[in-house]
Each structure stands twice: as structure tokens, then as C-alpha cells.
Design an enzyme around this catalytic site. Structure first.
Site, PDB file in Angstrom:
ATOM      1  N   GLY A  17       7.834   8.492  26.303  1.00  0.00           N
ATOM      2  CA  GLY A  17       8.402   8.223  27.461  1.00  0.00           C
ATOM      3  C   GLY A  17       7.040   7.793  28.597  1.00  0.00           C
ATOM      4  O   GLY A  17       7.197   6.922  29.355  1.00  0.00           O
ATOM      5  N   ASN A  94      12.531  14.945  22.761  1.00  0.00           N
ATOM      6  CA  ASN A  94      12.178  15.361  21.579  1.00  0.00           C
ATOM      7  C   ASN A  94      13.437  15.579  20.588  1.00  0.00           C
ATOM      8  O   ASN A  94      14.336  16.036  20.910  1.00  0.00           O
ATOM      9  CB  ASN A  94      11.324  16.727  21.457  1.00  0.00           C
ATOM     10  N   GLU A 172      11.748   3.194  19.684  1.00  0.00           N
ATOM     11  CA  GLU A 172      10.366   2.651  20.050  1.00  0.00           C
ATOM     12  C   GLU A 172       9.555   2.862  18.783  1.00  0.00           C
ATOM     13  O   GLU A 172       9.771   3.700  18.126  1.00  0.00           O
ATOM     14  CB  GLU A 172       9.854   3.920  21.078  1.00  0.00           C
ATOM     15  N   ALA A 175       2.690   3.174  17.784  1.00  0.00           N
ATOM     16  CA  ALA A 175       2.077   4.357  16.906  1.00  0.00           C
ATOM     17  C   ALA A 175       1.142   4.877  18.048  1.00  0.00           C
ATOM     18  O   ALA A 175       0.418   4.320  18.977  1.00  0.00           O
ATOM     19  CB  ALA A 175       1.259   3.672  16.028  1.00  0.00           C
ATOM     20  N   GLU A 176       0.604   5.990  17.868  1.00  0.00           N
ATOM     21  CA  GLU A 176      -0.210   6.918  18.703  1.00  0.00           C
ATOM     22  C   GLU A 176      -1.537   6.403  18.522  1.00  0.00           C
ATOM     23  O   GLU A 176      -2.051   6.022  17.182  1.00  0.00           O
ATOM     24  CB  GLU A 176      -0.086   8.387  18.596  1.00  0.00           C
ATOM     25  N   LYS A 227      15.347   2.222  12.825  1.00  0.00           N
ATOM     26  CA  LYS A 227      14.301   3.006  13.263  1.00  0.00           C
ATOM     27  C   LYS A 227      13.862   4.031  12.178  1.00  0.00           C
ATOM     28  O   LYS A 227      12.571   4.020  11.736  1.00  0.00           O
ATOM     29  CB  LYS A 227      14.399   3.748  14.643  1.00  0.00           C
ATOM     30  N   ALA A 232      10.664   5.285   7.438  1.00  0.00           N
ATOM     31  CA  ALA A 232      10.705   5.521   5.961  1.00  0.00           C
ATOM     32  C   ALA A 232       9.662   4.675   5.031  1.00  0.00           C
ATOM     33  O   ALA A 232       9.050   5.216   4.108  1.00  0.00           O
ATOM     34  CB  ALA A 232      12.117   5.492   5.466  1.00  0.00           C
ATOM     35  N   CYS A 283       6.575  12.028  13.455  1.00  0.00           N
ATOM     36  CA  CYS A 283       7.970  11.483  13.206  1.00  0.00           C
ATOM     37  C   CYS A 283       8.160  11.138  11.413  1.00  0.00           C
ATOM     38  O   CYS A 283       9.181  11.201  11.078  1.00  0.00           O
ATOM     39  CB  CYS A 283       7.977  10.207  14.028  1.00  0.00           C
ATOM     40  N   LYS A 286       9.854  14.088   9.818  1.00  0.00           N
ATOM     41  CA  LYS A 286      11.023  14.388  10.578  1.00  0.00           C
ATOM     42  C   LYS A 286      11.949  13.346  10.246  1.00  0.00           C
ATOM     43  O   LYS A 286      13.358  13.539   9.890  1.00  0.00           O
ATOM     44  CB  LYS A 286      10.874  14.587  11.929  1.00  0.00           C
TER      45      LYS A 286
HETATM   46  P1  NAD Z   1       7.556  14.842  23.296  1.00  0.00           P
HETATM   47  O1  NAD Z   1       7.983  16.279  22.611  1.00  0.00           O
HETATM   48  O2  NAD Z   1       6.153  14.270  23.510  1.00  0.00           O
HETATM   49  O3  NAD Z   1       8.264  14.670  24.626  1.00  0.00           O
HETATM   50  C1  NAD Z   1       9.691  15.108  24.785  1.00  0.00           C
HETATM   51  C2  NAD Z   1       9.848  15.715  26.176  1.00  0.00           C
HETATM   52  O4  NAD Z   1      11.198  15.592  26.566  1.00  0.00           O
HETATM   53  C3  NAD Z   1       9.053  17.059  26.545  1.00  0.00           C
HETATM   54  O5  NAD Z   1       8.267  16.861  27.626  1.00  0.00           O
HETATM   55  C4  NAD Z   1      10.367  17.641  26.840  1.00  0.00           C
HETATM   56  O6  NAD Z   1      10.106  18.838  27.781  1.00  0.00           O
HETATM   57  C5  NAD Z   1      11.238  16.816  27.437  1.00  0.00           C
HETATM   58  N1  NAD Z   1      12.548  17.325  27.683  1.00  0.00           N
HETATM   59  C6  NAD Z   1      13.424  17.659  26.610  1.00  0.00           C
HETATM   60  N2  NAD Z   1      14.607  17.977  26.894  1.00  0.00           N
HETATM   61  C7  NAD Z   1      14.788  17.531  28.218  1.00  0.00           C
HETATM   62  C8  NAD Z   1      15.666  17.451  29.085  1.00  0.00           C
HETATM   63  N3  NAD Z   1      17.100  18.073  28.642  1.00  0.00           N
HETATM   64  N4  NAD Z   1      15.325  17.070  30.509  1.00  0.00           N
HETATM   65  C9  NAD Z   1      14.152  16.490  30.940  1.00  0.00           C
HETATM   66  N5  NAD Z   1      13.093  16.610  29.874  1.00  0.00           N
HETATM   67  C10 NAD Z   1      13.688  17.123  28.533  1.00  0.00           C
HETATM   68  O7  NAD Z   1       8.305  13.985  22.243  1.00  0.00           O
HETATM   69  P2  NAD Z   1       7.884  12.496  22.059  1.00  0.00           P
HETATM   70  O8  NAD Z   1       6.676  12.250  20.781  1.00  0.00           O
HETATM   71  O9  NAD Z   1       7.684  11.561  23.262  1.00  0.00           O
HETATM   72  O10 NAD Z   1       8.966  11.675  21.335  1.00  0.00           O
HETATM   73  C11 NAD Z   1      10.253  11.646  21.849  1.00  0.00           C
HETATM   74  C12 NAD Z   1      11.171  10.927  20.854  1.00  0.00           C
HETATM   75  O11 NAD Z   1      10.530   9.510  20.615  1.00  0.00           O
HETATM   76  C13 NAD Z   1      11.562  11.485  19.438  1.00  0.00           C
HETATM   77  O12 NAD Z   1      12.907  11.218  19.246  1.00  0.00           O
HETATM   78  C14 NAD Z   1      10.301  10.751  18.640  1.00  0.00           C
HETATM   79  O13 NAD Z   1      11.063  10.867  17.226  1.00  0.00           O
HETATM   80  C15 NAD Z   1      10.546   9.446  19.147  1.00  0.00           C
HETATM   81  N6  NAD Z   1       9.242   8.801  18.793  1.00  0.00           N
HETATM   82  C16 NAD Z   1       8.155   9.116  18.809  1.00  0.00           C
HETATM   83  C17 NAD Z   1       6.998   8.517  18.672  1.00  0.00           C
HETATM   84  C18 NAD Z   1       5.684   9.125  18.772  1.00  0.00           C
HETATM   85  O14 NAD Z   1       4.548   8.311  18.722  1.00  0.00           O
HETATM   86  N7  NAD Z   1       5.310  10.156  19.175  1.00  0.00           N
HETATM   87  C19 NAD Z   1       7.132   7.211  18.322  1.00  0.00           C
HETATM   88  C20 NAD Z   1       8.123   6.676  18.401  1.00  0.00           C
HETATM   89  C21 NAD Z   1       9.604   7.288  18.351  1.00  0.00           C
HETATM   90  C1  UGA Z   2       4.222   6.061  13.383  1.00  0.00           C
HETATM   91  C2  UGA Z   2       4.655   4.614  13.158  1.00  0.00           C
HETATM   92  O1  UGA Z   2       3.406   3.816  12.889  1.00  0.00           O
HETATM   93  C3  UGA Z   2       5.216   3.869  14.416  1.00  0.00           C
HETATM   94  O2  UGA Z   2       5.622   2.607  14.230  1.00  0.00           O
HETATM   95  C4  UGA Z   2       6.374   4.659  14.830  1.00  0.00           C
HETATM   96  O3  UGA Z   2       6.807   4.248  16.012  1.00  0.00           O
HETATM   97  C5  UGA Z   2       5.870   6.317  14.960  1.00  0.00           C
HETATM   98  O4  UGA Z   2       5.478   6.697  13.691  1.00  0.00           O
HETATM   99  C6  UGA Z   2       6.988   7.126  15.383  1.00  0.00           C
HETATM  100  O5  UGA Z   2       8.160   6.722  15.206  1.00  0.00           O
HETATM  101  O6  UGA Z   2       6.786   8.230  15.653  1.00  0.00           O
HETATM  102  P1  UGA Z   2       2.253   7.330  14.282  1.00  0.00           P
HETATM  103  O7  UGA Z   2       2.694   8.663  13.422  1.00  0.00           O
HETATM  104  O8  UGA Z   2       1.909   7.419  15.803  1.00  0.00           O
HETATM  105  O9  UGA Z   2       3.312   6.206  14.402  1.00  0.00           O
HETATM  106  O10 UGA Z   2       0.860   6.942  13.570  1.00  0.00           O
HETATM  107  P2  UGA Z   2       0.661   6.075  12.159  1.00  0.00           P
HETATM  108  O11 UGA Z   2      -0.620   5.203  12.588  1.00  0.00           O
HETATM  109  O12 UGA Z   2       1.962   5.538  11.433  1.00  0.00           O
HETATM  110  O13 UGA Z   2       0.033   7.077  11.258  1.00  0.00           O
HETATM  111  C7  UGA Z   2       0.767   7.991  10.732  1.00  0.00           C
HETATM  112  C8  UGA Z   2       0.161   8.989   9.526  1.00  0.00           C
HETATM  113  O14 UGA Z   2      -0.177   7.951   8.666  1.00  0.00           O
HETATM  114  C9  UGA Z   2      -1.178   9.400  10.125  1.00  0.00           C
HETATM  115  O15 UGA Z   2      -1.546  10.592   9.601  1.00  0.00           O
HETATM  116  C10 UGA Z   2      -2.295   8.414   9.564  1.00  0.00           C
HETATM  117  O16 UGA Z   2      -3.451   8.981   9.223  1.00  0.00           O
HETATM  118  C11 UGA Z   2      -1.612   8.275   8.075  1.00  0.00           C
HETATM  119  N1  UGA Z   2      -1.826   7.024   7.618  1.00  0.00           N
HETATM  120  C12 UGA Z   2      -1.408   5.674   8.245  1.00  0.00           C
HETATM  121  C13 UGA Z   2      -2.444   6.777   6.391  1.00  0.00           C
HETATM  122  O17 UGA Z   2      -2.678   7.840   5.843  1.00  0.00           O
HETATM  123  N2  UGA Z   2      -2.568   5.639   5.700  1.00  0.00           N
HETATM  124  C14 UGA Z   2      -2.540   4.727   6.504  1.00  0.00           C
HETATM  125  O18 UGA Z   2      -2.700   3.403   5.760  1.00  0.00           O
HETATM  126  C15 UGA Z   2      -1.735   4.387   7.620  1.00  0.00           C
END
Ligand code: NAD
Ligand code: UGA
Length: 472
Positions: A17, A94, A172, A175-176, A227, A232, A283, A286
Site C-alpha cells: 500500500g 495482509n 500487485e 518485488a521488495e 497473481k 507459483a 508471499c 503463502k
Molecule cells: P503488510 O502486512 O505490510 O501491510 C498490510 C497493512 O494492512 C498492515 O499495516 C495492517 O495494519 C493493515 N490493515 C489490516 N487490516 C486493516 C483494516 N481493516 N483497516 C486498515 N488497515 C488494515 O502487507 P503487505 O506486504 O503490504 O501485503 C499486502 C497484500 O499485498 C497481501 O495480500 C500480499 O500478499 C500482497 N502482496 C505483497 C507483496 C510484497 O512484496 N509484500 C507484493 C505483492 C503483493
Molecule cells: C515476489 C515476486 O517476485 C513479486 O513479483 C511478487 O509481487 C511478490 O513476491 C509478492 O507477491 O509478494 P519478493 O518476495 O519481494 O517478490 O522478492 P523476490 O525477488 O521474488 O524474492 C523472493 C525470494 O526468492 C527471496 O528470498 C530471494 O532471495 C529468492 N530468490 C529469488 C532466489 O533464491 N533465487 C532467485 O533467482 C530469485
């Protein structure tokens, strides 16, 4: 029906977000964007005048937030107010794996998504486009539609001003560590839905910086499933290369040479073929477990078992590395010091969710090791939460007598240690001063490089035994 969006609310100020809304606000100065969260501490950190204190560490994020915050980007705990003012609401909360009840250990816990939908149902005014940004099981949009529909019908029955909703899926893919680049120049933006006006309105937001050809439109269920499928497939490549890494170690092949050779095939491609300690992050595991759960729900046992193996192999790789360290250190690490280089699940993030370091550290603590953990971005408090034990403290019963402490530099990670174990590919680990490090270690000493990041020849030249993942 609105075709132009003036005001956006995003529920959830997390890793997705925060950065996503910051980039939308930066690229769409005419749109007011408010990110809301129940977590007041998190919102306060997003509002901290010191941009180095933002709750998410992401290269380039501070500059984007610095440009837009206070102009058209706002962070707030006033959830209902922001929903009421919005034409479009992203749900970006989340969705972790359920820990108890039906589907525990596999299904996604949708309680935060449902709570958000109910909040929107209550607080929205007029017509509101509701967008799933969280990663969700296929057909979750139907649940959201039902909740919103009930609210609209209830208001109509009480002769309140009419409320209407359109629901879209817009997963979304960032990647982080590379979130800002991924958001500013995405491979694609995916919008799933069946309401052309709502799709056009959301597409017009992204269209302000993303070329039209990269904005893909599908039905709701394809978008939700794409997604889970993308994650996967990405995770499957990592488990595949890690399985081959183990085979390389047994046969004298080198996994990096194999990865280069197969990645040169344009049908395979070079990305996501880096062997390591197993994938971490919030992710991959999960989302695959969620896919597995859904496949079983629909009676597709073989499909479920196929994807489940990706996670099984990943867990095995983490335990394998811990076992290997113990074996090389003469079969015991009890009371031996081991320096851990890296704790985050990947470089350039402070995120430790599902980090391979957690399982590996727990295995070593169980065997009584004394861990000296270095990570430039992960706090001691976070390590304590992940390891279930305070630094230097006594382990919980049954978990061996290991201890750990966070250390500030490589020298202190190495002090008195029999081994260094490199688990996160932080750039600084490529340029370690090996002679200085070896001088403070107990001999014979090892470098276990689970990321192939360190300069192995320099470490060997300085007198270390070196194990590198996937090197036979
Ligand atoms: P996060 O835990 O960092 O953030 C989620 C936030 O939502 C928390 O701060 C929480 O307090 C808030 N929240 C929960 N319920 C709420 C409510 N009812 N009202 C207001 N706030 C509320 O999670 P994230 O990493 O940002 O992931 C969010 C979603 O995006 C997940 O479904 C995840 O699978 C997906 N996603 C994550 C990534 C990633 O790189 N982290 C990438 C792509 C997709
Ligand atoms: C991953 C996907 O790359 C994103 O597209 C997606 O949006 C996100 O998950 C999500 O849904 O949360 P992220 O988990 O942030 O992003 O990071 P990645 O770069 O994908 O790495 C995931 C893990 O795999 C890390 O532990 C990384 O070190 C590992 N990795 C990645 C490897 O071990 N080898 C590789 O070649 C690449």
C-alpha cells in the site's frame, strides 16, 4: 458513473500500500491519495518528517514520498473519513496463511479483507470503485461484491442516498527491494473486472505513466488466479534450481554454469535461476499453499501435490544448509560461535518474513550454537521476534542451549567464530577484507556461502575452507 478519479483511498499502509500509493500520487498530481491503516504507529512513521524513518525500507521510496507527501499523498488513521471521500478504494491489507481453524496452514486468512469490505460498505458515499490489491484466492471478489451489495440494498431500504459499487481485481507484482522501479516501469498492470466504466477509470490512473499496451484487462477470476500463478511459477524456478544445486554439489557440476547454460535458451530465460538458501518473503510460500488449498477444494489432488512439492523442496533446502554446517564443523556446533551474514529474506529490504535465515538459525540454536548475526537493516527486536528468544537469553525448553546476538559489522560476526554463514546477498558481503576477518576467527574456520556472493578465492587465499551453494 465516474470515469475520472479525483480521490483514492488505500486501506493498508504496508509494503504494498505505501510504495504503490506513493508512486500513484507522484505520477498523478491531480489525484488526492490517502493511505489509511489501523496501526497508528505505522501511520506515524509514514508521516515522520525524517524520511529515513519510513516504516518500509525501499531504495528510492524516500524521494517519491518526499515529493508527494502533503501535496496529494496523505497517511491517516481516519479510515471511514478517507473511504467516504474516495471515488476508488484499494484494499491492500495482509492476507497471511491461516494458523487455525478450517484450512489452517494453507488457506489465506481473509478476515482483514472482509473487515475492509465491511468498512467500505458502511462508509462509502455515492458510487465507489473497490479494487482488490491484496493477493487473494480466486473468487474472493464475489465475497466482496456480496458484502457491498448487502450494504447498498440496506441503504436503499432505509431510503438513504443510493450507494453503488464496482469491484475490480488489480494484483500487485512488485518485488521488495526493487518496488519503486517495478511500480514506475511495470512489465504489466493487470486489471480484472466486468464493469467497463470502472476498468476505464482505473486504467486511466495507470495510463498516466504506463504504456497502454502493458495494461492487461481480463475477467475477475483470471486476474485473481494470475497473481497466484505468477508467484507459483517464480517460486517453482527457485526450487528447481535449488534441487539442481544439491545435485551439482554431489557430482562436481557448478550450478551457476548450469544456470547460465540453460538460461541462454530464450524459452527458459536467465532470471530467477539463482541458487540460494531457499526462497523467503511474505508471499511465495503463502500463495503456493493457498493454490494448493484451492486445488484440493476443487478435487484436483494431483495438481495440489505438484505445487506443494515446490514448498517441500524449499523447506528441505533450508534444513539441508543447517545440517551441512553442522556436519562440516565436525558434527557439532554446540557452544561454537557462528557469524551469520544477513538475516533479511533478500538484499535491500528490512523484511524478514519467512526469511530462510529464521529456519536455519533456529536449527543451529537447537544444536546449541552461539550466533553472531549481522544485517544492515534488520533490528535486534525483529530478530528476537523471529527467533522466539531474546538476545543472549536462555532458549525455550526443548530448543537446545543456543544463544544469539546482533552484531554491527563483519569483524564482530567473525570474532572467535568457527564459521561465517552468508544468507543474504547484501552488496557489502562481496568486498569483505578476508585476511582481517580470518585473523579473528578460530581455526580451522569455514565460510559457508549460501548466496555465492562472497569472493570465494579471496576467502580461500586468506586461509578459510569455503563451501558455496551448488558448487561441486
Ligand atoms: P503488510 O502486512 O505490510 O501491510 C498490510 C497493512 O494492512 C498492515 O499495516 C495492517 O495494519 C493493515 N490493515 C489490516 N487490516 C486493516 C483494516 N481493516 N483497516 C486498515 N488497515 C488494515 O502487507 P503487505 O506486504 O503490504 O501485503 C499486502 C497484500 O499485498 C497481501 O495480500 C500480499 O500478499 C500482497 N502482496 C505483497 C507483496 C510484497 O512484496 N509484500 C507484493 C505483492 C503483493
Ligand atoms: C515476489 C515476486 O517476485 C513479486 O513479483 C511478487 O509481487 C511478490 O513476491 C509478492 O507477491 O509478494 P519478493 O518476495 O519481494 O517478490 O522478492 P523476490 O525477488 O521474488 O524474492 C523472493 C525470494 O526468492 C527471496 O528470498 C530471494 O532471495 C529468492 N530468490 C529469488 C532466489 O533464491 N533465487 C532467485 O533467482 C530469485
Amino acid at each position: 458513473m465516474k470515469n475520472f478519479i479525483h480521490s483514492i483511498c488505500c486501506i493498508g499502509a504496508g509494503y504494498v500500500g505505501g510504495p504503490t500509493m506513493a508512486v500513484i500520487a507522484d505520477r498523478c498530481p491531480g489525484v488526492q491519495v490517502t493511505v489509511v491503516d489501523l496501526n497508528a504507529e505505522r501511520i506515524a512513521a509514514w508521516n515522520d518528517p525524517d524520511l529515513s524513518k519510513l516504516p518500509v525500507y525501499e531504495p528510492g521510496l524516500d524521494a517519491v514520498v518526499g515529493r508527494a507527501r502533503g501535496r496529494n499523498l496523505h497517511f491517516s488513521t481516519a479510515v471511514e473519513e478517507a473511504i467516504a471521500a474516495a471515488d476508488l478504494v484499494f484494499i491492500s491489507v495482509n492476507t497471511p496463511t491461516k494458523t487455525k481453524g478450517l484450512g489452517a496452514g494453507q488457506a489465506s486468512d481473509l478476515k482483514w479483507v472482509e473487515a475492509s469490505a465491511r468498512k467500505v460498505a458502511k462508509a462509502a458515499r455515492g458510487h465507489t470503485i473497490v479494487v482488490e490489491k491484496s493477493t487473494l484466492p480466486v473468487r474472493t471478489a464475489a465475497v466482496i461484491q456480496e458484502i457491498l451489495g448487502a450494504a447498498a440494498a440496506g441503504d436503499a431500504a432505509e431510503s438513504q442516498p443510493a450507494k453503488t459499487f464496482a469491484v475490480l481485481s488489480n494484483p500487485e507484482f512488485l518485488a521488495e527491494g526493487t518496488a519503486i522501479g517495478d511500480l514506475e516501469d511495470p512489465d504489466r498492470v493487470l486489471i480484472g473486472g466486468d464493469d467497463p466504466a470502472a476498468i476505464a477509470a482505473l486504467a486511466s490512473i495507470y495510463g498516466q505513466w504506463v504504456p497502454a499496451a502493458r495494461i492487461l484487462i481480463t475477467n475477475l477470476w483470471s486476474s485473481e488466479l494470475s497473481k497466484l500463478t505468477a508467484n507459483a511459477f517464480l517460486a517453482q524456478r527457485i526450487s528447481s534450481i535449488n534441487s539442481i544445486a544439491a545435485f551439482c554439489e554431489a557430482t562436481g557440476a557448478d550450478v551457476r554454469e548450469v544456470a547460465k547454460a540453460i538460461g541462454a535458451d530464450s524459452r527458459i530465460g536467465p532470471k530467477f535461476l539463482q541458487a540460494g538458501p531457499g526462497f523467503g518473503g511474505s508471499c511465495f510460500q503463502k500463495d503456493i499453499l493457498n493454490l494448493v488449498y484451492l486445488c484440493r477444494h476443487y478435487g484436483l489432488e494431483e495438481v495440489a501435490a505438484y505445487w506443494e512439492q515446490v514448498v517441500t523442496l524449499n523447506t528441505w533446502q533450508q534444513h539441508r544448509i543447517a545440517r551441512l554446517v553442522i556436519t562440516k564443523l565436525f558434527g557439532t556446533v554446540s557452544s561454537k560461535r557462528i557469524g551469520l551474514l544477513g538475516f533479511a529474506f533478500k538484499a535491500d529490504t528490512n523484511d524478514t518474513r519467512e526469511s530462510p535465515a529464521i529456519r536455519i538459525c533456529r536449527d543451529l540454536l537447537e544444536e546449541g550454537a552461539i550466533l553472531q548475526i549481522l544485517d544492515p537493516k534488520v533490528s535486534e527486536g525483529q530478530m528476537a521476534r523471529d527467533l522466539g528468544q531474546e538476545p543472549g537469553g536462555v532458549s525455550p525448553p526443548g530448543s537446545g542451549d543456543g544463544q544469539w546476538q546482533r552484531v554491527p559489522d563483519v569483524q564482530q560476526a567473525a570474532a572467535g567464530a568457527d564459521a561465517l554463514l552468508l544468507l543474504t546477498e547484501w552488496e557489502q558481503f562481496a568486498t569483505i577484507d578476508w585476511p582481517a576477518v580470518v585473523a579473528v576467527m578460530r581455526q580451522p574456520a569455514w565460510l559457508f556461502d549460501a548466496r555465492a556472493k562472497a569472493d570465494a578465492s579471496a576467502a580461500r587465499a586468506a586461509g578459510l575452507n569455503v563451501w558455496t551453494v551448488g558448487e561441486g
